[in-house]
Design a protein around this motif. Structure first.
Motif, PDB file in Angstrom:
ATOM      1  N   PRO A 190       0.291  -1.279  -0.029  1.00  0.00           N
ATOM      2  CA  PRO A 190      -0.249   0.158   0.180  1.00  0.00           C
ATOM      3  C   PRO A 190       0.431   1.129   0.172  1.00  0.00           C
ATOM      4  O   PRO A 190       2.026   1.050   0.327  1.00  0.00           O
ATOM      5  CB  PRO A 190      -0.784  -0.415   1.321  1.00  0.00           C
ATOM      6  CG  PRO A 190      -0.074  -0.834   2.343  1.00  0.00           C
ATOM      7  CD  PRO A 190       0.872  -1.804   1.217  1.00  0.00           C
ATOM      8  N   GLY A 191      -0.166   2.510  -0.278  1.00  0.00           N
ATOM      9  CA  GLY A 191       1.197   3.947  -0.311  1.00  0.00           C
ATOM     10  C   GLY A 191       1.500   3.426  -1.934  1.00  0.00           C
ATOM     11  O   GLY A 191       2.332   4.435  -1.367  1.00  0.00           O
ATOM     12  N   GLY A 192       1.406   3.671  -2.461  1.00  0.00           N
ATOM     13  CA  GLY A 192       1.494   4.353  -3.975  1.00  0.00           C
ATOM     14  C   GLY A 192       1.192   5.086  -4.613  1.00  0.00           C
ATOM     15  O   GLY A 192       2.317   5.958  -4.792  1.00  0.00           O
ATOM     16  N   TYR A 193       0.254   5.199  -3.512  1.00  0.00           N
ATOM     17  CA  TYR A 193      -0.366   6.688  -4.422  1.00  0.00           C
ATOM     18  C   TYR A 193       0.679   8.267  -3.294  1.00  0.00           C
ATOM     19  O   TYR A 193       0.902   9.155  -4.523  1.00  0.00           O
ATOM     20  CB  TYR A 193      -1.888   7.178  -4.359  1.00  0.00           C
ATOM     21  CG  TYR A 193      -2.702   6.475  -5.043  1.00  0.00           C
ATOM     22  CD1 TYR A 193      -3.144   6.796  -6.265  1.00  0.00           C
ATOM     23  CD2 TYR A 193      -2.605   5.429  -5.052  1.00  0.00           C
ATOM     24  CE1 TYR A 193      -3.478   6.127  -7.702  1.00  0.00           C
ATOM     25  CE2 TYR A 193      -4.452   4.465  -5.419  1.00  0.00           C
ATOM     26  CZ  TYR A 193      -4.298   5.236  -6.622  1.00  0.00           C
ATOM     27  OH  TYR A 193      -4.966   4.325  -7.318  1.00  0.00           O
ATOM     28  N   VAL A 194       0.386   8.004  -2.288  1.00  0.00           N
ATOM     29  CA  VAL A 194       1.622   8.566  -1.524  1.00  0.00           C
ATOM     30  C   VAL A 194       2.505   8.636  -1.966  1.00  0.00           C
ATOM     31  O   VAL A 194       3.452   9.754  -2.169  1.00  0.00           O
ATOM     32  CB  VAL A 194       1.299   8.777  -0.018  1.00  0.00           C
ATOM     33  CG1 VAL A 194       1.790   8.984   0.876  1.00  0.00           C
ATOM     34  CG2 VAL A 194       0.140   8.015   0.820  1.00  0.00           C
ATOM     35  N   ARG A 195       3.253   7.463  -2.553  1.00  0.00           N
ATOM     36  CA  ARG A 195       4.490   8.168  -2.775  1.00  0.00           C
ATOM     37  C   ARG A 195       4.421   8.352  -3.882  1.00  0.00           C
ATOM     38  O   ARG A 195       5.780   9.192  -4.257  1.00  0.00           O
ATOM     39  CB  ARG A 195       5.370   6.445  -3.285  1.00  0.00           C
ATOM     40  CG  ARG A 195       6.711   6.219  -3.477  1.00  0.00           C
ATOM     41  CD  ARG A 195       7.486   6.363  -2.170  1.00  0.00           C
ATOM     42  NE  ARG A 195       9.131   6.847  -3.191  1.00  0.00           N
ATOM     43  CZ  ARG A 195      10.197   7.692  -2.209  1.00  0.00           C
ATOM     44  NH1 ARG A 195       9.737   7.341  -0.778  1.00  0.00           N
ATOM     45  NH2 ARG A 195      10.728   7.613  -2.355  1.00  0.00           N
ATOM     46  N   PHE A 196       3.663   8.517  -4.711  1.00  0.00           N
ATOM     47  CA  PHE A 196       3.552   9.342  -5.772  1.00  0.00           C
ATOM     48  C   PHE A 196       3.939  10.866  -5.900  1.00  0.00           C
ATOM     49  O   PHE A 196       4.686  10.658  -6.590  1.00  0.00           O
ATOM     50  CB  PHE A 196       2.968   8.929  -6.939  1.00  0.00           C
ATOM     51  CG  PHE A 196       2.237   9.863  -7.765  1.00  0.00           C
ATOM     52  CD1 PHE A 196       2.514   9.350  -8.970  1.00  0.00           C
ATOM     53  CD2 PHE A 196       1.664  10.876  -8.027  1.00  0.00           C
ATOM     54  CE1 PHE A 196       2.480   9.569 -10.417  1.00  0.00           C
ATOM     55  CE2 PHE A 196       1.339  11.749  -9.664  1.00  0.00           C
ATOM     56  CZ  PHE A 196       1.952  11.163 -10.617  1.00  0.00           C
TER      57      PHE A 196
END
Length: 209
Positions: free
Chosen positions: A59-65
């Protein structure tokens, strides 16, 4: 029975989750790239999210983006403008060579064939830029030099990246009415990460990352 149907871990919901990511990340990249100044930052952020989260199912792909978009903007933006300018030059050159080749000029035809070989190589080298920036810290000059060195040191990977990147561009140009850009940015980042993370691995381990 109902617990199994609505269990977020079942195959259907996993498929929907992946499909959502495919469209969402592709659209996020498209929005960034459409501004031109966001081409570099958006590509860096997409690759970063893919390499660190999406491919591993974390999880957290959008935050990483968004974190990558902001932290790499200063270098990725001017680098992206260089890539955009080079792309525009390639488009103009294609027009001139295509006209000559279609006119039956043998020399122009040979130059046109050479153009496509050069196009693939340029795409292959350019494909290193933003993934490198997503994993390491460089200024614009250092990023360009390092990417060229890596491309020369890994010719097969560079060729595959060139075919992947150049092919994606051609699909978007020739079959735009199928809206390929709704999936191809995600596909590019995923496949590119499979190729590039092997190249980056020794350097990441050196840094303890």
């Amino acid at each position: 029975m109902l617990n199994k149907i609505f269990n977020p871990e079942n195959g259907f919901f996993k498929f929907i989750s992946v499909l959502t990511d495919v469209f969402a990340f592709s659209i996020l990249w498209l929005v960034c790239a459409a501004t031109v100044v966001g081409l570099g930052p958006g590509t860096t952020a997409l690759y970063d999210a893919m390499a660190r989260h999406l491919r591993k199912g974390q999880p957290g792909g959008y935050v990483r983006f968004w974190e990558s978009l902001k932290s790499n903007f200063k270098v990725a933006c001017p680098t992206g403008l260089v890539v955009a300018a080079a792309g525009w030059g390639m488009v103009k050159l294609h027009g001139a060579l295509y006209a000559g080749a279609m006119a039956g000029d043998r020399t122009a035809f040979m130059l046109y064939v050479a153009y496509w070989i050069f196009f693939v190589l340029v795409c292959g080298v350019a494909a290193y830029l933003f993934p490198v920036l997503s994993r390491f810290t460089f200024g614009v000059g250092g990023l360009l030099v390092t990417s060229v060195k890596l491309a020369l040191a890994h010719p097969l990977t560079t060729l595959l990246l060139g075919l992947l990147t150049g092919g994606g561009i051609l699909v978007c140009v020739l079959w735009w009415y199928w809206l390929p850009w709704l999936v191809l940015p995600y596909v590019w980042a995923r496949v590119a990460s499979l190729l590039l993370e092997r190249v980056f691995k020794p350097f990441i381990e050196e840094q303890g990352g």
